[in-house]
Design an enzyme around this catalytic site. Structure first.
Site, PDB file in Angstrom:
ATOM      1  N   LYS A 195       7.096 -10.732  -3.799  1.00 38.59           N
ATOM      2  CA  LYS A 195       5.718 -10.280  -3.596  1.00 38.59           C
ATOM      3  C   LYS A 195       5.380  -9.334  -4.736  1.00 38.59           C
ATOM      4  CE  LYS A 195       2.857  -7.728  -0.344  1.00 38.59           C
ATOM      5  NZ  LYS A 195       2.748  -7.302   1.054  1.00 38.59           N
ATOM      6  N   LYS A 248       4.121 -14.564  -3.489  1.00 41.34           N
ATOM      7  CA  LYS A 248       2.785 -14.057  -3.188  1.00 41.34           C
ATOM      8  C   LYS A 248       2.316 -13.183  -4.315  1.00 41.34           C
ATOM      9  CE  LYS A 248       0.533 -10.944  -0.033  1.00 41.34           C
ATOM     10  NZ  LYS A 248       0.703  -9.910   0.937  1.00 41.34           N
TER      11      LYS A 248
HETATM   12  C1  PBG Z   1       1.199  -6.063   3.774  1.00 44.31           C
HETATM   13  C2  PBG Z   1       0.431  -7.254   3.369  1.00 44.31           C
HETATM   14  C3  PBG Z   1      -0.581  -7.313   2.406  1.00 44.31           C
HETATM   15  C4  PBG Z   1      -1.018  -8.655   2.406  1.00 44.31           C
HETATM   16  C5  PBG Z   1      -0.270  -9.348   3.343  1.00 44.31           C
HETATM   17  N1  PBG Z   1       0.639  -8.467   3.920  1.00 44.31           N
HETATM   18  C6  PBG Z   1      -1.224  -6.248   1.600  1.00 44.31           C
HETATM   19  C7  PBG Z   1      -0.463  -5.440   0.647  1.00 44.31           C
HETATM   20  O1  PBG Z   1       0.684  -5.727   0.303  1.00 44.31           O
HETATM   21  O2  PBG Z   1      -1.033  -4.450   0.208  1.00 44.31           O
HETATM   22  C8  PBG Z   1      -2.089  -9.206   1.512  1.00 44.31           C
HETATM   23  C9  PBG Z   1      -2.614 -10.530   1.921  1.00 44.31           C
HETATM   24  C10 PBG Z   1      -3.857 -10.951   1.232  1.00 44.31           C
HETATM   25  O3  PBG Z   1      -4.346 -10.324   0.267  1.00 44.31           O
HETATM   26  O4  PBG Z   1      -4.404 -11.975   1.662  1.00 44.31           O
HETATM   27  N2  PBG Z   1       1.069  -5.818   5.129  1.00 44.31           N
END
Ligand code: PBG
Length: 326
Positions: A195, A248
């Site tokens: 991520k 991601k």
């Molecule tokens: C963290 C999380 C995030 C997203 C999914 N899980 C936000 C982050 O890491 O700040 C982002 C998903 C999206 O932008 O669609 N709980």
């Protein structure tokens, strides 16, 4: 392979020919739809930053999830948006918390719908960061102790799959340990293994009213300049017991997906994130692109890169488009 013996255009001559040689097709079976749970009753409010998606109170979940399930969408991923947040994210492991209640209701009413829980503290912390802070820095191992409690509460509620999204080292090992100690041998772990710290989470952070809208997450999420590091992250997660790994965001990271596909023999997911959704929505609203064509193109290409499953805010739209074209 020289012209004129070979004419590549022969393979593209008609829709029938294109159909029989098509290598990748997006299917409803590949898709996971996010669901945002809020407090209160009788709440179904469109999310401004994610048009077409809703804030739902627990009592409103079943009608929405039934629609998704009837359209053939096999799985949902839950995000809780609690009203009270604190420094320790303690709302995240409340056995009677939003996500825990939502899982119970969904599994009781639609048992065959796969319920995934996103596991991160950032929706529950007052500072919006994904863990417990010591001197303003996420304390990795202290955070793991909280995550143990959160994962057990999700499993107790009946979650099919737990998806840690905080990029905390050792998280998969920690969760697998707690699950196995408590006989949840069959609860899966979908790890947000690579991520990246991305600008494309903006509409999501707005949607979950996270204090982290402008927070810097670069001390735990990955640097978008790196690719070898993603391989190491995934290798570690597989070793620690992940059943499915994830990349991601998706679109600017197709090279990562494709490298992982070549290297690992494990289901790979991609998260087609909120900013990627918003770009298509806004361009379509301005009349700059054909929305339906763009949706199918983007999702097919994410699959072509090597993903087996895709989390996307377009899941319902895809169901409609595929049905119309069938
Ligand atoms: C963290 C999380 C995030 C997203 C999914 N899980 C936000 C982050 O890491 O700040 C982002 C998903 C999206 O932008 O669609 N709980």
């Amino acid at each position: 392979m020289a012209f004129p013996i070979h004419r590549m255009r022969r393979l593209r001559r008609s829709e029938g020919i294109r159909r029989i040689v098509r290598e990748t097709k997006i299917s409803i079976d590949d898709l996971i739809s996010p669901i945002f749970v809020v407090e209160g009753t009788n709440v179904k409010r469109e999310i401004k930053s994610l048009p077409g998606n809703y804030h739902l109170s627990v009592d409103k979940l079943i009608p929405e999830a039934t629609v998704l399930f009837k359209k053939g969408i096999p799985a949902v991923i839950l995000f809780g948006i609690p009203e009270k947040k604190d420094e320790f994210g303690s709302g995240a492991y409340n056995e009677d918390g939003l996500v825990q209640k939502a899982v119970k209701v969904l599994k009781a009413n639609i048992p065959d719908l796969i319920v995934i829980t996103d596991l991160c503290l950032c929706e529950y912390t007052s500072h919006g960061l994904c863990g417990i802070l010591t001197n303003n820095y996420i304390d990795n191992d202290k955070t793991l102790r909280v995550i143990e409690k959160v994962s057990l509460s999700h499993a107790n509620a009946g979650a099919d799959i737990i998806a840690p999204s905080g990029m905390i080292d050792g998280v998969v090992k920690t969760i697998r340990g707690v699950l196995d100690e408590n006989s949840f041998y069959n609860t899966l772990i979908l790890s947000y293994s690579s991520k990246y710290a991305s600008a494309f989470y903006g509409p999501f952070r707005e949607a979950v009213k996270s204090a982290s809208i402008k927070v810097d997450k670069r001390t735990h999420q990955m640097d978008f300049s790196n690719s070898d590091e993603a391989i190491r992250e995934v290798a570690i997660d597989i070793e620690e017991g992940a059943d499915i790994v994830m990349v991601k965001p998706a679109l600017a990271y197709l090279d990562i997906i494709s490298r992982l596909r070549e290297k690992f023999n494990i289901p790979i997911a991609a998260y087609n994130v909120s900013g990627e959704y918003a770009m298509i929505k806004s361009a379509a609203e301005k009349g700059l692109i054909d929305e339906e064509k763009a949706i199918i193109e983007v999702l097919t290409c994410i699959k072509r890169a090597g993903t087996d499953l895709i989390i996307t805010y377009f899941a319902k739209d895809v169901a409609k488009i595929l049905k119309e074209s069938a």
